[in-house]
Design a protein around this motif. Structure first.
Motif, PDB file in Angstrom:
ATOM      1  N   ASN A  12      36.293  60.663  34.158  1.00 51.37           N
ATOM      2  CA  ASN A  12      37.725  60.413  34.326  1.00 51.37           C
ATOM      3  C   ASN A  12      37.945  59.226  35.268  1.00 51.37           C
ATOM      4  OD1 ASN A  12      40.454  60.757  33.994  1.00 51.37           O
ATOM      5  ND2 ASN A  12      40.623  62.383  35.507  1.00 51.37           N
ATOM      6  N   GLU A  14      39.359  55.739  36.855  1.00 53.04           N
ATOM      7  CA  GLU A  14      40.609  55.003  36.972  1.00 53.04           C
ATOM      8  C   GLU A  14      40.340  53.575  36.544  1.00 53.04           C
ATOM      9  OE1 GLU A  14      44.081  55.340  40.085  1.00 53.04           O
ATOM     10  OE2 GLU A  14      42.575  53.956  40.874  1.00 53.04           O
ATOM     11  N   ARG A  23      44.098  56.733  34.452  1.00 49.94           N
ATOM     12  CA  ARG A  23      42.818  57.434  34.341  1.00 49.94           C
ATOM     13  C   ARG A  23      42.516  57.699  32.860  1.00 49.94           C
ATOM     14  NH1 ARG A  23      40.069  58.949  38.526  1.00 49.94           N
ATOM     15  NH2 ARG A  23      41.017  58.846  40.600  1.00 49.94           N
ATOM     16  N   HIS A  25      41.199  60.178  31.242  1.00 49.26           N
ATOM     17  CA  HIS A  25      41.596  61.472  30.673  1.00 49.26           C
ATOM     18  C   HIS A  25      43.101  61.530  30.420  1.00 49.26           C
ATOM     19  CE1 HIS A  25      37.804  63.963  31.906  1.00 49.26           C
ATOM     20  NE2 HIS A  25      37.502  62.795  31.367  1.00 49.26           N
ATOM     21  N   ASP A  26      43.861  60.869  31.278  1.00 57.29           N
ATOM     22  CA  ASP A  26      45.314  60.837  31.068  1.00 57.29           C
ATOM     23  C   ASP A  26      45.645  60.024  29.821  1.00 57.29           C
ATOM     24  OD1 ASP A  26      45.722  62.352  33.344  1.00 57.29           O
ATOM     25  OD2 ASP A  26      46.016  60.601  34.639  1.00 57.29           O
ATOM     26  N   LYS A 137      37.767  65.276  25.417  1.00 63.56           N
ATOM     27  CA  LYS A 137      37.182  64.200  26.228  1.00 63.56           C
ATOM     28  C   LYS A 137      35.672  64.082  26.027  1.00 63.56           C
ATOM     29  CE  LYS A 137      41.363  64.398  28.041  1.00 63.56           C
ATOM     30  NZ  LYS A 137      41.927  65.557  27.376  1.00 63.56           N
TER      31      LYS A 137
END
Length: 203
Positions: A12, A14, A23, A25-26, A137
């Motif tokens: 994950n 940034e 990030r 995962h976002d 993910k």
């Protein structure tokens, strides 16, 4: 190759991109994501490849698939290069973000380092790598499966993992299979007594 591979969870990280800081995962969220790297901005093959991705982006989005590019050039270089990509593509917008990685840290963590190529200063370059990441993910098997199938003229069975046996297509006769796969193969014992499910191992 060490590092991120099939079955691993994408870290994950940034990342700084042409669409801002976020990030991974976002960004992936609950969608499928194609994460692809290219050796460098303002290079001929990469320009054509990213232009083609721009042209097909809408088709990916219709299928809930996100696109995310990456190279080791800085953000300003990406922004300037996008103008060339869009001009070459006939006006298709680069609607997907491109990650900047001038410190070459992200390509290492995502296993996207070219094993041989380096820039003029001797720094590692990104390879032309593509990870297909699921909503969980996790990197899926699709790309390696396709590569294996194309190289050896075989198919990969359900739940195939690297180094597992592959399937010899029915269009290949037993005589042809003996020539193509001198390492040998096994035929599944089925109630129909059909010889259509044959497995072999390839490198």
């Amino acid at each position: 190759m060490p590092g991120l591979t099939i079955g691993d969870t994408v870290p994950n990280l940034e990342v700084e991109t042409t669409h801002g800081l976020f990030r991974l995962h976002d960004f992936i969220d609950d969608s499928w994501t194609i994460l692809f790297s290219h050796p460098g901005d303002f290079t001929p093959v990469c320009t054509t490849e990213l232009a083609k991705m721009a042209a097909y982006a809408e088709e990916f989005y219709k299928r809930s698939v996100k696109l995310l590019g990456l190279s080791c050039d800085d953000l300003q270089s990406h922004q300037d290069w996008i103008k060339d990509i869009e001009a070459y593509s006939g006006g298709c917008k680069v609607s997907y973000p491109i990650v900047a990685d001038p410190k070459r840290e992200i390509i290492k963590q995502l296993n996207m380092v070219d094993p041989d190529e380096k820039d003029a200063s001797g720094n590692p370059l990104p390879s032309r790598t593509l990870h297909i990441v699921g909503p969980d993910k996790v990197v899926v098997r699709v790309v390696e499966s396709l590569q294996k199938a194309a190289k050896h003229k075989v198919a990969t069975p359900a739940n195939w993992e690297p180094r597992d046996p592959v399937v010899i297509p029915p269009s290949v006769s037993d005589d042809q299979a003996k020539q193509m796969f001198p390492q040998g193969y096994e035929t599944a014992n089925l109630p129909s007594e059909g010889r259509y499910l044959r497995f072999t191992k390839v490198e």
